[in-house]
Design an enzyme around this catalytic site. Structure first.
Site, mmCIF file in Angstrom:
data_model
loop_
_atom_site.group_PDB
_atom_site.id
_atom_site.type_symbol
_atom_site.label_atom_id
_atom_site.label_comp_id
_atom_site.label_asym_id
_atom_site.label_seq_id
_atom_site.Cartn_x
_atom_site.Cartn_y
_atom_site.Cartn_z
ATOM 1 N N CYS A 100 26.331 17.570 31.586
ATOM 2 C CA CYS A 100 25.017 16.966 31.819
ATOM 3 C C CYS A 100 25.090 15.880 32.879
ATOM 4 O O CYS A 100 24.167 15.685 33.655
ATOM 5 C CB CYS A 100 24.473 16.400 30.509
ATOM 6 N N GLU B 135 19.304 20.983 38.569
ATOM 7 C CA GLU B 135 20.590 21.001 37.868
ATOM 8 C C GLU B 135 21.089 22.433 37.735
ATOM 9 O O GLU B 135 20.401 23.303 37.212
ATOM 10 C CB GLU B 135 20.432 20.377 36.484
ATOM 11 N N LYS C 283 21.688 21.509 13.891
ATOM 12 C CA LYS C 283 21.489 22.840 14.454
ATOM 13 C C LYS C 283 22.212 22.903 15.798
ATOM 14 O O LYS C 283 21.709 22.438 16.818
ATOM 15 C CB LYS C 283 19.986 23.129 14.625
ATOM 16 N N GLU D 2 18.586 13.358 25.512
ATOM 17 C CA GLU D 2 19.468 13.274 26.672
ATOM 18 C C GLU D 2 19.349 14.612 27.376
ATOM 19 O O GLU D 2 19.716 15.649 26.830
ATOM 20 C CB GLU D 2 20.910 12.991 26.218
#
Length: 481
Positions: free
Chosen positions: A272, A371, A185, A238
């Site tokens: 990331c 972030e 997905k 992650e």
């Protein structure tokens, strides 16, 4: 010539199938804000069909078609996929750039990495054959023991939009190499190349149901997949980070400036592992920041398909608003926007943001702690190595860290002190299929890539055999009474 978006359906059991509810989601080109196509919108009902197809593929012909076939057999398919990806590199790179906004040259690099990742996992699949029945040394000669490595089963894979096909490959390639079947997905914000992976699998004759691809919204397709009772894998995650890059006083300023910018602004800042917290030694801070601004202003911001583009738009209007809010909050909290942080004057349409360098940052500020996932670099200075370590580790995340210095002994000390799963020395962001990827703290758990990534999809089975002709002798035999 304009690149057209293929009109695909859901990829289930080796075929293109319309979603049960027949809904579709528009594809918006982030460089133009125009609708350029659509993707199918799966729902829980479609997920059920895909998972069932994967389960049937796992056990078809008692597993001999895939799960219990040799690694060498599966490797042939992985190599065929890699070859087909390479053959279609130019087309796939353009689709990636149009769909996600990343510069075309960067997208082409990604497609090379996709092919390389499938090739590498073909090698790992072949190596599994020689590792089967690996003997285990035991302290008792009356027993023999060996280990079998078997696929976990049916796997659900949910992937992000910043490296659409590459991040999918990081999961699909090891899953297939291990002998698992899977339902992928991808993010609804960038699914086009993942759907093309379905076409590639069809062209190379991958057994039906081994890989199924479900595009759609997270709550409608992702959540039913993540909670599906017929999936077999334990969770690995992650989850990004707020990674530091530490620049000491002995660096070459220009080299350090380029690595500092690349570490944060590559992939339009949507990485990331972005080293988005720059720590620079106070003795070179003024000169280094001057260099940094000059390098930053020299970055070509343009349509991703334009030659020489080095920064394209962020992926969506929602992401654009989120990043701009981070920048305005930093200013409101007292930080200084040294450069960038606004829409480029020459680009009236598209989700473009000039790469921002932010100074006068305090550790309590949002820009230091959270972030951003956009082209925003925040800066602090330090006096001593110990202070640099303290500031570098002052985060709830622990994905990556970088150190730039000509003193390799100091780099070694920093490497050991960083609380991170990945450390870069005199660089930032290199990534290879052969090396483990993952973090600690709130950056997730588990590792992807390398043999560590393959192990996520394998069950280790111990097999112990009694080889003596003598009875075990623990109980008295009734025949000797």
């Amino acid at each position: 010539m304009a690149t057209s978006i293929p009109n695909r359906q859901l990829f289930i059991d080796g075929e293109w199938r319309e979603p049960i509810k027949r809904n579709r989601i528009p594809i918006i080109n982030p460089a133009t804000e125009q609708i350029i196509g659509s993707i199918p919108a799966a729902t829980a009902e479609d997920v059920d069909v895909a998972v069932e197809a994967a389960r049937k593929a796992l056990y078809r012909n008692a597993g001999k078609d895939w799960a219990s076939a040799t690694g060498a057999h599966r490797a042939k398919y992985l190599r065929a996929i890699a070859a087909k990806i390479t053959e279609r590199k130019s087309e796939l790179a353009k689709l990636e750039a149009i769909d996600s906004g990343k510069p075309l040259e960067e997208a082409a690099w990604d497609i090379d990495d996709v092919a390389g990742c499938f090739e590498y996992h073909a090698e790992l699949a072949e190596a599994l054959d020689s590792k089967q029945k690996t003997p285990i040394s035991l302290p008792m000669e009356t027993f023999k023991c060996h280990v079998l490595r078997e696929p976990l089963g049916v796997i659900g894979l949910i992937t992000p939009w910043n490296y659409p096909l590459l991040m999918a490959t990081w999961k699909v390639a090891p899953a297939l190499a291990a002998g698992c079947t899977a339902v992928l997905k991808p993010s609804e914000l960038a699914s086009v190349t993942c759907l093309e992976l379905g076409e590639v699998c069809k062209e190379v004759g991958l057994p039906p149901g081994v890989l199924n691809i479900q595009t759609g919204l997270g709550q409608e397709a992702g959540a039913p997949l993540a909670s599906h009772p017929h999936l077999d894998i334990p969770v690995t995650l992650e989850l990004g980070g707020k990674s530091p890059i530490v620049v000491f006083e002995d660096v070459d300023l220009d080299k350090a400036a380029e690595w500092s910018l690349f570490g944060c602004f590559w992939t339009n800042g949507q990485i990331c592992s972005a080293t988005s917290r720059l720590l620079v030694h106070e003795s070179i801070a003024a000169e280094f920041l001057d260099k940094l601004v000059k390098w930053c202003k020299n970055i070509k911001i343009s349509d991703p398909l334009e030659e020489g583009c080095r920064l394209g738009p962020v992926v969506s209007s929602g992401q654009y608003e989120k990043v701009m809010k981070f920048i305005s909050t930093a200013k409101d909290e007292g930080a200084t926007i040294l450069c960038g942080g606004e829409r480029p004057w020459h680009l009236k349409k598209g989700y473009y943001i000039e790469p921002a360098i932010i100074t006068d940052v305090k550790t309590s500020m949002q820009i230091w702690r959270e972030e951003v996932f956009g082209p925003v670099l925040c800066v602090k200075t330090f006096k001593t190595e110990d202070e640099a370590i303290e500031l570098a580790n002052d985060t709830q995340y622990g994905l990556a860290a970088a150190v730039l210095s000509q003193d390799l002994e100091r780099c070694e000390r920093m490497t050991k002190a960083f609380q991170a799963g990945i450390v870069w020395v005199n660089c930032s962001q290199p990534c290879f299929s052969q090396a483990p990827w993952g973090g600690k703290k709130r950056s997730g758990f588990g590792r992807e890539l390398g043999e560590w990534g393959l192990n996520n999809y394998l069950n280790v089975k111990q097999v112990t055999q009694y080889v003596s002709d003598d009875p075990w002798g623990w109980y008295k035999s009734p025949s000797k009474l």
